[in-house]
Write a protein that holds these residues in place. Structure first.
Motif, short mmCIF file in Angstrom:
data_model
loop_
_atom_site.label_atom_id
_atom_site.label_comp_id
_atom_site.label_asym_id
_atom_site.label_seq_id
_atom_site.Cartn_x
_atom_site.Cartn_y
_atom_site.Cartn_z
N ILE A 41 0.84 -1.20 0.00
CA ILE A 41 0.00 0.00 0.00
C ILE A 41 0.88 1.25 0.00
CG2 ILE A 41 -1.61 1.37 1.40
CD1 ILE A 41 -2.85 -1.36 2.28
N GLN A 42 1.92 1.26 0.84
CA GLN A 42 2.81 2.42 0.90
C GLN A 42 3.54 2.61 -0.42
OE1 GLN A 42 3.18 4.66 3.57
NE2 GLN A 42 4.13 5.76 1.88
N LYS A 43 3.97 1.53 -1.05
CA LYS A 43 4.64 1.61 -2.34
C LYS A 43 3.72 2.22 -3.39
CE LYS A 43 6.28 -1.59 -5.78
NZ LYS A 43 6.46 -3.00 -6.09
N ASN A 44 2.46 1.81 -3.40
CA ASN A 44 1.49 2.39 -4.34
C ASN A 44 1.25 3.87 -4.06
OD1 ASN A 44 1.15 -0.04 -5.69
ND2 ASN A 44 -0.67 -0.61 -4.54
N ASP A 45 1.13 4.21 -2.78
CA ASP A 45 0.94 5.62 -2.41
C ASP A 45 2.14 6.46 -2.84
OD1 ASP A 45 -1.50 4.96 -1.29
OD2 ASP A 45 -0.79 5.07 0.79
N ASP A 46 3.34 5.93 -2.61
CA ASP A 46 4.56 6.64 -3.01
C ASP A 46 4.62 6.83 -4.52
OD1 ASP A 46 5.26 6.69 -0.34
OD2 ASP A 46 6.80 5.11 -0.52
N ALA A 47 4.21 5.82 -5.27
CA ALA A 47 4.22 5.92 -6.74
C ALA A 47 3.26 7.00 -7.21
CB ALA A 47 3.88 4.57 -7.36
N TRP A 48 2.06 7.05 -6.60
CA TRP A 48 1.10 8.08 -6.97
C TRP A 48 1.61 9.47 -6.61
CZ3 TRP A 48 -2.36 7.98 -10.48
CH2 TRP A 48 -3.05 6.82 -10.77
N ASP A 49 2.23 9.58 -5.44
CA ASP A 49 2.78 10.88 -5.02
C ASP A 49 3.85 11.35 -6.00
OD1 ASP A 49 1.10 10.90 -2.83
OD2 ASP A 49 2.64 10.25 -1.41
N TRP A 50 4.73 10.44 -6.40
CA TRP A 50 5.79 10.78 -7.36
C TRP A 50 5.18 11.23 -8.68
CZ3 TRP A 50 7.22 9.32 -12.22
CH2 TRP A 50 8.48 9.71 -12.65
N LEU A 51 4.18 10.48 -9.15
CA LEU A 51 3.54 10.80 -10.42
C LEU A 51 2.87 12.17 -10.36
CD1 LEU A 51 2.91 9.73 -13.25
CD2 LEU A 51 0.85 8.69 -12.30
N LYS A 52 2.12 12.43 -9.29
CA LYS A 52 1.48 13.74 -9.14
C LYS A 52 2.50 14.86 -9.10
CE LYS A 52 -1.25 12.34 -5.74
NZ LYS A 52 -2.11 12.43 -4.56
N GLN A 53 3.60 14.64 -8.39
CA GLN A 53 4.64 15.66 -8.26
C GLN A 53 5.22 16.01 -9.63
OE1 GLN A 53 7.99 14.30 -5.99
NE2 GLN A 53 9.14 16.18 -6.28
N HIS A 54 5.34 15.04 -10.51
CA HIS A 54 5.95 15.28 -11.81
C HIS A 54 4.95 15.72 -12.88
CE1 HIS A 54 9.23 13.22 -9.79
NE2 HIS A 54 10.01 13.81 -10.68
N ILE A 55 3.68 15.44 -12.69
CA ILE A 55 2.67 15.81 -13.68
C ILE A 55 2.08 17.19 -13.39
CG2 ILE A 55 0.33 15.27 -14.47
CD1 ILE A 55 1.09 12.38 -14.53
N GLU A 56 1.91 17.52 -12.12
CA GLU A 56 1.25 18.78 -11.76
C GLU A 56 1.87 20.02 -12.39
OE1 GLU A 56 0.26 19.35 -7.66
OE2 GLU A 56 -0.88 17.48 -7.59
N PRO A 57 3.20 20.15 -12.44
CA PRO A 57 3.76 21.35 -13.08
C PRO A 57 3.30 21.50 -14.53
CG PRO A 57 5.45 20.24 -11.82
CD PRO A 57 4.25 19.33 -11.83
N GLY A 58 3.20 20.40 -15.24
CA GLY A 58 2.72 20.46 -16.62
C GLY A 58 1.26 20.84 -16.71
N LEU A 59 0.47 20.37 -15.77
CA LEU A 59 -0.95 20.70 -15.77
C LEU A 59 -1.18 22.18 -15.44
CD1 LEU A 59 -2.39 17.55 -13.96
CD2 LEU A 59 -2.49 18.08 -16.40
N ARG A 60 -0.31 22.75 -14.65
CA ARG A 60 -0.44 24.16 -14.25
C ARG A 60 0.25 25.12 -15.21
NH1 ARG A 60 -1.42 24.16 -8.19
NH2 ARG A 60 -1.57 21.97 -7.72
#
Length: 83
Positions: A43-62
């Motif tokens: 569960i933690q590994k999945n949460d960490d993967a989502w956090d990493w993905l959001k961190q790298h995608i959000e700048p492009g979305l904004r």
């Protein structure tokens, strides 16, 4: 929250591995404790993967549309071969 039991049969190498991780010589008291720890890590590994993905995608979305440039698939392939 009601407790629900799940029964899983393991044999061979999986069973040997669980035995190594539990009991007197292992880190866990029993197989149930070990399995719960594995699920928590997953569960933690999945949460960490989502956090990493959001961190790298959000700048492009904004980003403003003017910050983007058009590239071809060949450009992307070429860039990734160099990396």
């Amino acid at each position: 929250m009601a407790s629900e039991s799940i029964h899983v049969r393991v044999t061979g190498k999986l069973q040997d591995h669980i035995r190594q991780q539990t009991g007197e010589n292992g880190l866990y008291e029993n197989a149930s404790e070990y399995i719960r720890a594995l699920i928590r890590k997953d569960i933690q590994k999945n949460d960490d993967a989502w956090d990493w993905l959001k961190q790298h995608i959000e700048p492009g979305l904004r980003a403003d549309e003017s910050e983007f440039r058009e590239v071809s698939a060949a450009d992307v392939i070429r860039r990734n071969k160099r990396a």
